[in-house]
Design an enzyme around this catalytic site. Structure first.
Site, PDB file in Angstrom:
ATOM      1  N   PRO A  23       2.006  -3.471  -8.401  1.00 46.22           N
ATOM      2  CA  PRO A  23       3.144  -2.626  -8.760  1.00 46.22           C
ATOM      3  C   PRO A  23       3.097  -1.216  -8.153  1.00 46.22           C
ATOM      4  CG  PRO A  23       1.552  -2.609 -10.548  1.00 46.22           C
ATOM      5  CD  PRO A  23       1.008  -3.568  -9.509  1.00 46.22           C
ATOM      6  N   GLY A  24       2.055  -0.911  -7.351  1.00 45.48           N
ATOM      7  CA  GLY A  24       2.041   0.370  -6.652  1.00 45.48           C
ATOM      8  C   GLY A  24       0.917   1.323  -7.033  1.00 45.48           C
ATOM      9  N   ALA A  25      -0.074   0.846  -7.788  1.00 42.47           N
ATOM     10  CA  ALA A  25      -1.140   1.749  -8.250  1.00 42.47           C
ATOM     11  C   ALA A  25      -2.019   2.240  -7.096  1.00 42.47           C
ATOM     12  CB  ALA A  25      -2.003   1.049  -9.304  1.00 42.47           C
ATOM     13  N   TRP A  26      -2.358   1.351  -6.160  1.00 46.71           N
ATOM     14  CA  TRP A  26      -3.171   1.793  -5.017  1.00 46.71           C
ATOM     15  C   TRP A  26      -2.369   2.752  -4.144  1.00 46.71           C
ATOM     16  CZ3 TRP A  26      -7.354  -1.603  -2.333  1.00 46.71           C
ATOM     17  CH2 TRP A  26      -8.317  -1.975  -3.271  1.00 46.71           C
TER      18      TRP A  26
ATOM     19  N   ASP B 293       4.806  -5.911  -0.081  1.00 45.66           N
ATOM     20  CA  ASP B 293       4.570  -6.991  -1.039  1.00 45.66           C
ATOM     21  C   ASP B 293       5.730  -7.979  -1.016  1.00 45.66           C
ATOM     22  OD1 ASP B 293       3.956  -8.514  -3.566  1.00 45.66           O
ATOM     23  OD2 ASP B 293       2.456  -6.939  -3.766  1.00 45.66           O
TER      24      ASP B 293
ATOM     25  N   VAL C 293       3.237  -9.874   4.715  1.00 43.47           N
ATOM     26  CA  VAL C 293       2.300  -9.138   5.571  1.00 43.47           C
ATOM     27  C   VAL C 293       2.075  -9.849   6.908  1.00 43.47           C
ATOM     28  CG1 VAL C 293      -0.117  -8.389   5.743  1.00 43.47           C
ATOM     29  CG2 VAL C 293       1.114  -8.072   3.617  1.00 43.47           C
TER      30      VAL C 293
ATOM     31  N   ASP D 218      -5.332  -5.216  -1.881  1.00 46.25           N
ATOM     32  CA  ASP D 218      -5.730  -5.719  -3.197  1.00 46.25           C
ATOM     33  C   ASP D 218      -4.942  -6.989  -3.501  1.00 46.25           C
ATOM     34  OD1 ASP D 218      -7.349  -5.467  -5.480  1.00 46.25           O
ATOM     35  OD2 ASP D 218      -5.751  -4.530  -6.639  1.00 46.25           O
TER      36      ASP D 218
ATOM     37  N   LYS E 255      -9.776  -7.239  -0.811  1.00 47.47           N
ATOM     38  CA  LYS E 255     -10.320  -7.982  -1.951  1.00 47.47           C
ATOM     39  C   LYS E 255     -10.539  -9.436  -1.572  1.00 47.47           C
ATOM     40  CE  LYS E 255      -7.642  -8.907  -5.633  1.00 47.47           C
ATOM     41  NZ  LYS E 255      -6.980  -8.507  -6.893  1.00 47.47           N
TER      42      LYS E 255
END
Length: 221
Positions: free
Chosen positions: A62-65, A91, A109, A133, A173
């Site tokens: 959802p955009g945390a990184w 994404d 991607v 991630d 990851k």
């Protein structure tokens, strides 16, 4: 009509979320999810995100990184005295807007059209750092999920060849398993340094780990 109660698995998940200090901290610090603390820990140790850098965040929702990257590379211009960076998140899912980031929602991607857009958005068509991630939706079959995620990580090497600056870095990851060594060997062929990380914010019972690759060397053609 009687409402269906929570399943035992859902109840366990909710209890774990309530007890998780990283979930509480993400709410307190306005991060979109607890995974932000994995990247914060890695960057605090290795300083890979610098003001002025170009960053591509794969599997960004959802955009945390991307939130962490925006802060660290100053892509929102919060520090007018420092160079302004660039953050582009990708994404298949929708990513809510974020000041300082360009989001390519509903983009793959691995798709060449996505690569073309990245080349347009990144200054000089190059990134200093690729973050990933991303993970496939879990099928419940551990080996199959492991293989699918490793394939996703291999696709990042194709992306790196197009957009990563020589000397650049990659974090991806993976889930531990039989193919992890093959991925590490492939990374070692094009990066000067490859190490395995398990941040404190990664759940102890999770097979998730990260490869941190530095000093990118573009492969000869």
């Amino acid at each position: 009509m009687k409402k269906k109660g929570k399943t035992p698995a859902e109840q366990r998940w909710m209890l774990r979320q309530r007890k998780d200090p990283y979930v509480k901290a993400s709410h307190a610090q306005h991060f979109r999810c607890r995974s932000a603390f994995k990247l914060l820990e890695i960057d605090d140790k290795f300083h890979l995100l610098q003001p002025g850098y170009g960053v591509v965040d794969c599997g960004a929702a959802p955009g945390a990184w991307s939130q962490v990257a925006v802060q660290r590379v100053n892509s929102d211009g919060a520090d007018p005295e420092s160079p302004f960076g660039t953050v582009v998140g990708i994404d298949l899912l929708n990513i809510p807007p974020l000041d300082g980031a360009h989001f390519l929602s509903s983009h793959d991607v691995t798709d060449p059209s996505t690569h073309t857009k990245l080349l347009e958005l990144l200054p000089g068509g190059q990134a200093h750092v690729i973050l990933s991630d991303m993970a496939p939706n879990a099928s419940g079959f551990k080996e199959m999920d492991h293989e699918r995620l490793i394939r996703m990580c291999f696709s990042l090497l194709d992306l790196a060849e197009k957009i990563l600056k020589p000397g650049g870095s990659l974090i991806c990851k993976y889930w531990d398993g039989a193919l992890a060594q093959k991925l590490q060997e492939k990374l070692s062929g094009v990066f000067g340094s490859v190490r395995t990380l398990k941040p404190n914010a990664s759940r102890k019972d999770s097979a998730e780990k990260y490869f941190f690759a530095q000093m990118y060397k573009k492969p000869m053609r």
